[in-house]
Design a protein around this motif. Sequence first.
Motif, PDB file in Angstrom:
ATOM      1  N   ALA A 101       0.245 -19.553 -19.337  1.00  0.00           N
ATOM      2  CA  ALA A 101       0.431 -18.143 -19.675  1.00  0.00           C
ATOM      3  C   ALA A 101       1.418 -17.582 -18.663  1.00  0.00           C
ATOM      4  N   SER A 102       1.897 -16.395 -18.939  1.00  0.00           N
ATOM      5  CA  SER A 102       2.837 -15.818 -17.988  1.00  0.00           C
ATOM      6  C   SER A 102       2.320 -14.467 -17.543  1.00  0.00           C
ATOM      7  N   TYR A 103       2.836 -13.978 -16.460  1.00  0.00           N
ATOM      8  CA  TYR A 103       2.437 -12.642 -16.024  1.00  0.00           C
ATOM      9  C   TYR A 103       3.666 -11.876 -15.576  1.00  0.00           C
ATOM     10  N   ILE A 104       3.484 -10.554 -15.482  1.00  0.00           N
ATOM     11  CA  ILE A 104       4.670  -9.709 -15.396  1.00  0.00           C
ATOM     12  C   ILE A 104       4.809  -9.018 -14.046  1.00  0.00           C
ATOM     13  N   MET A 105       4.491  -9.715 -12.988  1.00  0.00           N
ATOM     14  CA  MET A 105       4.812  -9.154 -11.677  1.00  0.00           C
ATOM     15  C   MET A 105       6.262  -9.537 -11.375  1.00  0.00           C
ATOM     16  N   ALA A 106       6.678  -9.549 -10.117  1.00  0.00           N
ATOM     17  CA  ALA A 106       8.101  -9.773  -9.880  1.00  0.00           C
ATOM     18  C   ALA A 106       8.344 -10.761  -8.765  1.00  0.00           C
ATOM     19  N   SER A 107       9.389 -11.541  -8.929  1.00  0.00           N
ATOM     20  CA  SER A 107       9.846 -12.412  -7.867  1.00  0.00           C
ATOM     21  C   SER A 107      11.135 -11.815  -7.335  1.00  0.00           C
ATOM     22  N   THR A 108      10.996 -10.888  -6.411  1.00  0.00           N
ATOM     23  CA  THR A 108      12.153 -10.164  -5.875  1.00  0.00           C
ATOM     24  C   THR A 108      11.685  -9.439  -4.623  1.00  0.00           C
ATOM     25  N   VAL A 109      12.611  -9.108  -3.737  1.00  0.00           N
ATOM     26  CA  VAL A 109      12.217  -8.367  -2.536  1.00  0.00           C
ATOM     27  C   VAL A 109      11.695  -6.991  -2.952  1.00  0.00           C
ATOM     28  N   GLY A 110      10.477  -6.700  -2.571  1.00  0.00           N
ATOM     29  CA  GLY A 110       9.816  -5.470  -3.025  1.00  0.00           C
ATOM     30  C   GLY A 110       8.783  -5.757  -4.085  1.00  0.00           C
ATOM     31  N   GLY A 111       8.856  -6.939  -4.671  1.00  0.00           N
ATOM     32  CA  GLY A 111       7.856  -7.362  -5.652  1.00  0.00           C
ATOM     33  C   GLY A 111       7.777  -6.410  -6.833  1.00  0.00           C
ATOM     34  N   ALA A 112       6.609  -6.344  -7.428  1.00  0.00           N
ATOM     35  CA  ALA A 112       6.451  -5.521  -8.624  1.00  0.00           C
ATOM     36  C   ALA A 112       6.559  -4.033  -8.315  1.00  0.00           C
ATOM     37  N   SER A 113       6.532  -3.659  -7.020  1.00  0.00           N
ATOM     38  CA  SER A 113       6.736  -2.239  -6.736  1.00  0.00           C
ATOM     39  C   SER A 113       8.167  -1.821  -7.092  1.00  0.00           C
ATOM     40  N   VAL A 114       9.038  -2.793  -7.330  1.00  0.00           N
ATOM     41  CA  VAL A 114      10.413  -2.475  -7.751  1.00  0.00           C
ATOM     42  C   VAL A 114      10.456  -2.092  -9.234  1.00  0.00           C
ATOM     43  N   HIS A 115       9.669  -2.785 -10.057  1.00  0.00           N
ATOM     44  CA  HIS A 115       9.770  -2.522 -11.510  1.00  0.00           C
ATOM     45  C   HIS A 115       8.518  -1.863 -12.076  1.00  0.00           C
ATOM     46  N   TRP A 116       7.667  -1.340 -11.208  1.00  0.00           N
ATOM     47  CA  TRP A 116       6.428  -0.744 -11.701  1.00  0.00           C
ATOM     48  C   TRP A 116       6.686   0.606 -12.345  1.00  0.00           C
ATOM     49  N   SER A 117       5.588   1.209 -12.838  1.00  0.00           N
ATOM     50  CA  SER A 117       5.718   2.511 -13.490  1.00  0.00           C
ATOM     51  C   SER A 117       5.641   3.648 -12.487  1.00  0.00           C
ATOM     52  N   GLY A 118       4.825   3.482 -11.466  1.00  0.00           N
ATOM     53  CA  GLY A 118       4.717   4.523 -10.452  1.00  0.00           C
ATOM     54  C   GLY A 118       3.559   5.482 -10.644  1.00  0.00           C
ATOM     55  N   GLN A 119       2.613   5.137 -11.505  1.00  0.00           N
ATOM     56  CA  GLN A 119       1.409   5.967 -11.630  1.00  0.00           C
ATOM     57  C   GLN A 119       0.534   5.634 -10.434  1.00  0.00           C
ATOM     58  N   SER A 120       0.223   6.635  -9.634  1.00  0.00           N
ATOM     59  CA  SER A 120      -0.264   6.343  -8.292  1.00  0.00           C
ATOM     60  C   SER A 120      -1.448   7.223  -7.929  1.00  0.00           C
ATOM     61  N   TRP A 121      -2.580   6.621  -7.664  1.00  0.00           N
ATOM     62  CA  TRP A 121      -3.804   7.377  -7.404  1.00  0.00           C
ATOM     63  C   TRP A 121      -4.502   6.894  -6.147  1.00  0.00           C
ATOM     64  N   ARG A 122      -5.341   7.789  -5.620  1.00  0.00           N
ATOM     65  CA  ARG A 122      -6.404   7.352  -4.725  1.00  0.00           C
ATOM     66  C   ARG A 122      -7.596   6.968  -5.599  1.00  0.00           C
ATOM     67  N   TYR A 123      -8.374   6.017  -5.148  1.00  0.00           N
ATOM     68  CA  TYR A 123      -9.626   5.735  -5.850  1.00  0.00           C
ATOM     69  C   TYR A 123     -10.619   6.857  -5.580  1.00  0.00           C
ATOM     70  N   TYR A 124     -11.579   6.970  -6.471  1.00  0.00           N
ATOM     71  CA  TYR A 124     -12.691   7.912  -6.258  1.00  0.00           C
ATOM     72  C   TYR A 124     -13.599   7.434  -5.131  1.00  0.00           C
ATOM     73  N   GLU A 125     -14.357   8.355  -4.576  1.00  0.00           N
ATOM     74  CA  GLU A 125     -15.406   7.958  -3.618  1.00  0.00           C
ATOM     75  C   GLU A 125     -16.323   6.915  -4.255  1.00  0.00           C
ATOM     76  N   ASP A 126     -16.695   7.168  -5.509  1.00  0.00           N
ATOM     77  CA  ASP A 126     -17.606   6.261  -6.231  1.00  0.00           C
ATOM     78  C   ASP A 126     -17.008   4.871  -6.451  1.00  0.00           C
ATOM     79  N   ASP A 127     -15.692   4.805  -6.519  1.00  0.00           N
ATOM     80  CA  ASP A 127     -15.062   3.518  -6.805  1.00  0.00           C
ATOM     81  C   ASP A 127     -15.365   2.498  -5.704  1.00  0.00           C
ATOM     82  N   PHE A 128     -15.684   2.989  -4.511  1.00  0.00           N
ATOM     83  CA  PHE A 128     -15.987   2.073  -3.403  1.00  0.00           C
ATOM     84  C   PHE A 128     -17.475   1.718  -3.355  1.00  0.00           C
TER      85      PHE A 128
END
Lengths: 584, 212
Positions: free
Chosen positions: A85-112
């Motif tokens: 199977a294949s996956y869609i991360m990145a092989s590049t300097v910066g990794g998938a943070s280069v081609h990501w969407s940028g939706q960015s959250w803190r987790y909830y207190e409950d998430d921990f």
Amino acid sequence: MAVQPRKDVVVIGYGAAAGPVSLELAQDGRSVIVLESGKRRTTEQDFQRGSFDTLRWRTRGEMLPGPERAPMTYRKSEDEDALPASYIMASTVGGASVHWSGQSWRYYEDDFRVKSRIEELYGDTGRLDYLQEDRAAIQDWPISYDEVEPFYEKAEWQIGIGGWPGNIDGEIRPVNPEEGNPYEAPRKRDYPFRPLRDNATDLTFRQGALELGLRPFHVPTAITTETWTSDLGITRPGCTYCAFCTSHGCWNASKSSSLVSLLPAAEELDNFEIRTEAHVIRLNHENGRVTSVTYVDEQGDVHEQPGDIFILGAYTFQNVRLMLHSGIDANGQIGKYFINRPSIKVSATFDDRYLNGWNGPAVQRQGVDDFNGENIAERKLELAEDAFFIRGAFIGSPSQRFPLQTFGDHPDDIRGWGAEYKDYFTENLNRYISLQLLMEPLPYEDNYIDLDPNYTDRFGVPAARVTNRVHSNEERMGRFIHDRGVEILEAAGASRIWGRAEATARPTMTHDLGGARMGDDPANSATNRYCQVWTMPNLFVGGGAVAPTMSGHNPTETIWMLSYWMSDAIRNGKVNLDDASDFS
Amino acid sequence: MTTQQPPTSQRPPWTQLSRRGVLRIGVGGTAAAIAYHASALDLLAQEQQGYAVFNVTDGRTIEAIVERIWPESDTPGAVEIGVPRYIDNALIGAYQHKQLDYHKGLRNLDAAARRMHGTVFAALEPDQQTALLESMENDELDEFDEGEGSEFFSTIHQHTMEGLFADPIYGGNKDMAAWRAVGYPGPFYAISEQSQQSFEPLDLPMQSITDL
């Protein structure tokens, strides 16, 4: 084999997970070498005009890792043969943070503390037995939101994450009463800038959500929306809303990433070095300590890189695969409790309006968290026993709907080609919406990563084999969340709605967590609270592999947070590099 | 970055054979024997147009298939939009590993057409072609091994969509006709708030990467 000069810190891979820790440890005066398997692509050289090409970056996936270096195989259960199977991360300097969407959250207190929370809420209702039958393996994180809050803040102000605050010190929506996630965990400091504006798709979603009495908000985005200077002194321009965002490198350096937010600061330091096309194939260890890594360069020459501290900064599959292949699994915990988001679908078209969904970045997105985490605990208790589920999902309204990305999604009664299809697509590309339904799956004993017995990469290292299926909780959640999505679109005035309520497992998407979870006890976790491997105390695991549970939010900001958290522990002597059970 | 055709010696063997075949047809005047309605001049014109991978038969078949997937209506169909050219370019470049699949798949489809209708796929009526493609998509043709019919259909379908909706620099989407048909104007460095918040069709100038 050439032996390279010894370094204090050896970081394997340079994506989101590696960005903060390699900078912070270099700032601390340590010599840091990063070995990145991919090439170096830059905003100036690689992401200008050439970035505006969906075929190149999305369909053909020029940045994606290939099976020759990063193979994986997938099966639903142990009685199946795993297939490549294949996956869609990145092989590049910066990794998938280069081609990501940028939706960015803190987790909830409950998430921990999912385990504790569901016991508090449902423990004496007798509703949780099905989780035992499915062998759910839920465990609290060994860290709390309050402890890590400063590191989320650091990520937001160094890397660049904007939003409307939903909760500052307990005050809900303190800046804009109409905006911000009202359920978010309390933050001490506001975001450094506001999120992307709303587009027609967002306004439509918001209208439907408000109609139902929900509390929609624009998602926080790791995309600058004005010319902004980070706490590291790096200035970047605001987003131009070009929409070539997910899968693409940002032409304007507005999308935050380890590449544009952190690497420039690290590279100012003489004691920081990044070596590209250096593919690590083994962690060498003796007497319970990693002594060096073996890597292959772009010529095919093999090198050994010795060091004192080793940090795994590649993607989940690679980090786990490297440990297992190197024989680092003395407590039998590496690879266990893999968590991957299942998928459902709700899409629609509107006859009364155009949405022109191609004309904005993917995370120009309104959403609701009313059904996420345990925000509707009471309502869930009213469900029939076989419909009850724990946790939930974020629901949002993505954009970036290019024809080459959306041609495959159409009502079920239309065949995907021919005259009727052509008429449909011609009429509806610009009237189309498909929701993001970000379900939180649970960890299970029978979802895990191990080494594939049949497939290897070109260096002979076995592929990561993923065994992963959907269980009752995700099936029930999928049906419930699907229906909520349909309601929102109906309330927004959609003309035709279609989708899929049955949750399906995928080999992978971009949220692949677990496999080396953190915990309090080496008997049921791979690392301690500082991501330090119990059985190999000078080895640290970056990235989502350490997550005991997933959350119904995107993980990248938490991955950045953990990288700062880990660096702080190393810098301030909270960990003992000879004994992972001796920490403060 | 239009794909350049490599010299003949670097082409795969069946491509070289097919090109000799084309010459034979043209020079020998046997075009009339071909079932589809094409004169030798047409074939020569096509040769000058220059598919790199598809021989004449395969070229006709692929044209017929993609036209059924995205047929001409009040907007152009896949052939006029240049989808066969896109696929041909891709098969000599990024998708070289798919050449054999195409060669085999198109042969099998033609064999099925001959078995069921006594002539090649390209010579069938559009409805017959559509029905045959449906059978291929549903793995109902004996000419294909199990699962290979649907896999081949899915490959052509994907590549057809790419030829329609990828940037014209790849050889398809001629004059941005497919983008124009669905109301996508192409890439822009920036999009205004006014455009983004409009609930009407947008009147933006059509452009491709080369215009940026």
